[in-house]
Structure formats: C-alpha cells, structure tokens
Write an enzyme that holds these catalytic residues in place. Structure first.
Site, PDB file in Angstrom:
ATOM      1  N   ASP A 101       0.870  -1.243  -0.082  1.00 18.11           N
ATOM      2  CA  ASP A 101      -0.015  -0.040   0.049  1.00 18.11           C
ATOM      3  C   ASP A 101       0.951   1.293  -0.031  1.00 18.11           C
ATOM      4  O   ASP A 101       1.788   1.315   1.020  1.00 18.11           O
ATOM      5  CB  ASP A 101      -0.889   0.031   1.354  1.00 18.11           C
ATOM      6  CG  ASP A 101      -2.204  -0.104   0.977  1.00 18.11           C
ATOM      7  OD1 ASP A 101      -2.987   0.862   0.236  1.00 18.11           O
ATOM      8  OD2 ASP A 101      -3.104  -1.190   1.165  1.00 18.11           O
ATOM      9  N   ASP A 207      -3.272   4.474  -2.375  1.00 23.93           N
ATOM     10  CA  ASP A 207      -4.575   4.693  -1.552  1.00 23.93           C
ATOM     11  C   ASP A 207      -4.861   6.264  -2.041  1.00 23.93           C
ATOM     12  O   ASP A 207      -3.879   7.221  -2.438  1.00 23.93           O
ATOM     13  CB  ASP A 207      -4.135   5.006  -0.040  1.00 23.93           C
ATOM     14  CG  ASP A 207      -5.146   5.097   0.805  1.00 23.93           C
ATOM     15  OD1 ASP A 207      -6.179   4.246   0.848  1.00 23.93           O
ATOM     16  OD2 ASP A 207      -5.195   6.122   1.569  1.00 23.93           O
ATOM     17  N   HIS A 339     -10.372  -4.280   2.079  1.00 22.51           N
ATOM     18  CA  HIS A 339     -10.175  -4.180   3.564  1.00 22.51           C
ATOM     19  C   HIS A 339     -11.266  -3.223   3.892  1.00 22.51           C
ATOM     20  O   HIS A 339     -11.669  -2.816   5.091  1.00 22.51           O
ATOM     21  CB  HIS A 339      -8.978  -3.703   4.068  1.00 22.51           C
ATOM     22  CG  HIS A 339      -8.546  -2.646   3.445  1.00 22.51           C
ATOM     23  ND1 HIS A 339      -8.318  -2.469   1.836  1.00 22.51           N
ATOM     24  CD2 HIS A 339      -8.265  -1.158   3.639  1.00 22.51           C
ATOM     25  CE1 HIS A 339      -8.241  -1.167   1.553  1.00 22.51           C
ATOM     26  NE2 HIS A 339      -8.483  -0.137   2.739  1.00 22.51           N
ATOM     27  N   ASP A 340     -11.822  -2.393   3.035  1.00 27.39           N
ATOM     28  CA  ASP A 340     -13.002  -1.390   3.242  1.00 27.39           C
ATOM     29  C   ASP A 340     -14.454  -1.855   2.754  1.00 27.39           C
ATOM     30  O   ASP A 340     -15.318  -1.061   2.744  1.00 27.39           O
ATOM     31  CB  ASP A 340     -12.581  -0.049   2.375  1.00 27.39           C
ATOM     32  CG  ASP A 340     -11.391   0.579   2.975  1.00 27.39           C
ATOM     33  OD1 ASP A 340     -11.238   0.488   4.072  1.00 27.39           O
ATOM     34  OD2 ASP A 340     -10.603   1.480   1.804  1.00 27.39           O
TER      35      ASP A 340
END
Length: 569
Positions: A101, A207, A339-340
């Site tokens: 990330d 991100d 993950h979101d």
C-alpha cells in the site's frame, strides 16, 4: 496486442492481505509478517501470483495503519524491515510478485514531518502540510470551508499552538500532505516509494490516488441541511494538477517496471477514469472504480437498509468497469471485496447456511470470467461472511463504524429505533467484517492465534475454515482454485475479452457474454434463492458447458445461486 507485449500485471491474480488479521505467529493476538510467510504456499496453491500487503508501516493505528508515522519502518507488532525483506524474497522464490500500500495523501500526526510542520509558522516544513487561517462569522471562529470528512465532522482541525487550521480529509490524526510543494513530493518519492522499490517490491496499490490536488477548496454545495459539514468528494478529488503529479510519480515507477493500481473514488465519468489508466498517458496501470461496491449504499454509506439494490443496478455497475477497456488502451480491475468492504456473500448473495456455499461459488464464477486484473481479499476464497447481528457495538473497532453510530446517537438523542437501524446497516456494510481474523481451523480463536485475537474471530468455523476446505473437493476454496485455473486456461477470453450484458433488466438472472476474436463464452448466474428457468435462447448458437457451480446441472433450469459458463460453438 500480442501475448508477448502484455504486461505481467494484466494477467495477474492478486491476493490482498490485511496483516493484523491474517495469521499470528508469536501468540500476541495480532497477525504479523512471519504469519504471512508461513502461509505463502497456501496462497500460491489458490492460483495467486501477486500478493498485496495492506499498510505494515510504523503507525499509531488510529486508522489501522493508514496513518503512517514512518514510511521506512515496520509497525513493531508486525515485525521488522528485515522481516519485510524476507517476505519479499520468499514471494519471489515462489514466483509471486509483491505489492505494498502506498499511502501518501496524508501521514500520521506523529510523523516527524508533521511534528516539525506544526512546531511554528516559520518552520521549513510548515508548507509540507495544508494550513489555513480561521474564518470568522459574527465573531465566531469557523474552519476555512464546510467540507465533510470521510469519517464525519469537519476536515479542518484547529491547532492551538500556531493558531491555524490544518486539513485532514480523514481522521484529525491524518493530516493531508501538501503536494503543491515540490520538496514534499520528492521526500515522498524517496521515503515511501524508492526505499521499498530498492528492496524488491514490485509495485503499489495507491491509496486515495485522486486526492493529491485539492483544487480551490471552496465550500461544497449543501446536500445535508441538518449538518454544518457537507459532502465534498467532487471538490477534493480529481483536482487540476492530478495528472501532472501522477506523471511525475510514474517516472520513478517506470524505472522499476513497477505495477500501480489506484483507489479512485468519486469519479463517475468514464473519460476521466480512462485518462488515469490510458497506457499512453503513463500515469497509473489501473484503478479501483467503486461502481460495483457502492451498489446498495446510501447517500452517506450507512444511510440505507440491507439489500437495498436491484440486479439491473449491479449489472450496470459491472458494465461501467468492464467498458473501460473497450476499444482503447486502458486497463481495469475485477473485485468485490477488500479491507474497506463487507463480505460479498452477505451483501450480494445469501449468507443463510443453506445458500452460503452456493453463493460463494456463484460469485467466484461470475468474477473469474470478467476482464481485467483480478483481486481477491483474504477469506473471500473460503466464503467468509459478515459477523452476526447479535454482536454488540463493542465488536466494531473501525473508526468509520463507531463515528457513524455516535453521529446517529447525537442526532437522534439516542433514539432506540434510529440506533437499531444504524446497527442493522453496520452489520451489512461495515468495514469491520473484512477485518476479523481469518478462519484457519475449527479450533479456539479460529486457528488464527494461540492468544485472544485483537478482534473477535467468527464462531462459524465448523462451517467455514481453511484446513477443512483444503481437503474438501466440494468446498468454496476448491471451486475458487478450479475457476482461477480456468481463468488462466482461457486467458484471452476471460481476462482480455469484450464484455456484454444480455437482458440488463432481468431482476433475477445475470447473463453476460465474453468475446475474444472468434471465441465466445456465456456466463449465467442465478442471483435468487429459488430455481429459475433458463433456456439460453437469447444468446443463440450451440452451447458447450464449461463449468457449473453445481454437480449435475439440469437442462433448462438453474438451481438457487447457481452459476454456469458455456463456450459457444
């Protein structure tokens, strides 16, 4: 395009790992890098060839590692830089790539850069972050604009020491970096990118990739009259210098042949997305569009009820992401979980015990024949589902969930009805559901750790665990392996073919075709809990069944949550 000219990441199958919840190797209740290393053979056995590690950098963990205090160090409970170097080497030894990330819209307020920036208005790093004086309305101090943060409240935090506000699109502990400052950008490239690329990392998931250029920061239109703060995503995304910044970043990535996939919210126009991912533009290789995972969400994510969507809406959202590669030099992504996001079986099919396995297989089949680079989230390959509605709010650890619940409580004076509705919505859509530990075995703590995990493990491990599924030919895991093998076997057709929806308005069955030169496939998915008639007359031609999610599929009839792929002669 010839196969030889294809970039390695186009045909990739990416497995996303959330370090805190993957596997604990040292019994402290938190997943770690050595835990990941111990299961690389398992990951490879699924058919994966790229591993994506969520933020493992040093962090106070206000937003689960997306608040980074040191890009060149590892969060101590996860391990060390040396452990990361070993993880990179072990992936490469198995012929797998590894991406990290890249979180460079903001840092933690504990980062040394911000500590300097807030120390005084004359500090050399003052301009590394975004500082503004207050506005005054009738003598009352107000933030510089009315923007609503991603985690509720204003995007501006008052700093008593220097008597100015700083911008934070996320938590107050996540101040936004000032990308307008060239010195800041160079420091980001050196510390957050080259440090890890030099250690062998193969690329980044970037991100909030379209938030670096903030535009003129004027007030957002009023869409929520009850709030002082207004949704501003269309203001702070896709600003005037975004393409310049990403082109500059790409010059570094190019030297390493590194892959990039950007997180691209609040960008509904296909032409704008294409500019980011067009090969000739040299900015990003691909992005995550949010059309599909936003289906069924409310004006603010949780302001909705479960299953508040129709299958035609879902089909249209998939069509938007698939159309990105039609007749141009762009590339796209395939995903339903990360993950979101809450678990896809719960959101888009059925997590009822009698339908869960069928739903997991059907969604696997539907995804595996879509074009683009494929992303699987840890536990998705097992058919993991959301945690139950009976769990109380103490089990929700995510700042997004707890802030929303608190906002509802404040706005409604703790109305039991409103709070119950908030709980129902969170049980359906909260990010927490993706963050529970993986169910490795039907043992205490789901085989994730010998200690009590940092987040409660699911209790349905008897019905869903990796150990059992690895030896069960009828499991969701076994079906994922089969589908990923077929995806590789029919690479041109499934990964690169053209997508077309058949009968967009059908509310029960999702049919689409894939075409590559003279080859054609038909994908059929029953999204209901009942058997459905399907003759396939609308696609014509002689059909050869390639795969079904059920044993002994019936001619002319789809079982509940059955999926099939036919090759057309």
């Amino acid at each position: 395009m010839t196969v030889a000219a294809r970039k390695w990441w186009k045909d990739g199958i990416v497995y996303q790992i959330y370090p805190a919840s993957f596997k604990d190797s040292n019994g402290d209740g938190i997943g770690d890098l050595n835990g990941i290393i111990s299961e690389l053979d398992y990951i490879r056995s699924i058919g994966v060839n790229i591993v994506w590690i969520c933020p493992m950098y040093d962090s106070p963990q206000v937003d689960m590692g997306y608040d980074i205090s040191d890009y060149e160090n590892v969060y101590p409970p996860y391990g060390t830089v040396q452990d990361m170097e070993r993880l990179i080497a072990e992936c490469h030894a198995r012929d797998m790539k590894i991406i990290l990330d890249l979180v460079v819209n903001h840092t933690s307020d504990q980062h040394k850069w911000f500590q300097e920036s807030r120390s005084s208005k004359t500090n050399p790093k003052r301009d590394w972050y975004i500082w503004r004086p207050a506005r005054y309305v009738d003598g009352v101090r107000k933030p510089p604009n009315n923007w609503l943060g991603n985690f509720m409240g204003s995007v501006w935090q008052w700093d008593e020491h220097t008597q100015e506000y700083y911008l934070h699109l996320f938590c107050p502990e996540q101040p936004d970096l000032n990308w307008e400052n060239e010195e800041t950008r160079k420091a980001i490239y050196k510390g957050a990118m080259e440090f890890w690329l030099d250690r062998g990392v193969d690329g980044f998931r970037v991100d909030t990739v379209n938030m670096y250029s903030k535009g003129d920061m004027v007030d957002a239109p009023i869409t929520d009259p009850e709030s002082e703060w207004q949704f501003a995503g269309l203001q702070y995304c896709n600003g005037p210098r975004m393409h310049e910044f990403l082109s500059e970043m790409n010059q570094i990535l190019d030297r390493y042949d590194a892959m990039t996939v950007g997180e691209c919210p609040h960008t509904p126009e296909l032409s704008r997305v294409l500019k980011y991912v067009s090969a000739k533009e040299k900015q990003l290789n691909m992005v995550f569009q949010f059309d599909v995972v936003d289906v069924g969400q409310g004006p603010y994510k949780f302001q909705t009820t479960p299953k508040n969507w129709t299958l035609p809406q879902f089909k249209s959202a998939i069509q938007n992401t698939q159309d990105l590669i039609r007749g141009n030099d762009g590339w796209t992504t395939v995903f339903l979980e990360n993950h979101d996001q809450a678990r896809s079986i719960t959101r888009f099919a059925s997590d009822a015990p009698e339908h869960r396995i069928a739903s997991g297989k059907m969604l696997s089949l539907m995804l595996s024949a879509l074009s683009g680079t494929m992303f699987i989230y840890q536990g998705q390959e097992l058919g993991m589902v959301n945690f139950p509605v009976e769990w109380d709010m103490s089990e929700y650890k995510d700042v997004d969930s707890t802030n929303y619940y608190k906002m509802v409580a404040d706005r409604t004076n703790n109305s039991p009805t409103a709070l119950a509705a908030a709980r129902t919505s969170l049980q359906h859509l909260a990010r927490d559901h993706a963050r529970v530990p993986i169910s490795w075995s039907d043992t205490p703590n789901a085989g994730f750790s010998t200690a009590k995990p940092w987040m409660r493990a699911l209790e349905d491990t008897a019905a869903c665990n990796a150990k059992q599924q690895q030896s069960d030919k009828t499991s969701v895991l076994a079906f994922w392996k089969r589908m990923l093998a077929l995806r590789k076997q029919y690479n041109d057709l499934f990964v690169h073919g053209e997508f077309d929806v058949v009968d967009l308005e059908d509310k029960d069955v999702f049919v689409y075709t894939k075409t590559w030169r003279e080859r054609k496939a038909v994908v059929v998915c029953n999204f209901t809990a009942e058997a459905r008639e399907w003759e396939g007359k609308e696609v014509g031609g002689k059909k050869e069944l390639l795969v079904s999610t059920v044993e002994g599929p019936r001619e002319g009839k789809l079982e509940a949550f059955e999926g099939r792929i036919y090759l057309l002669a």
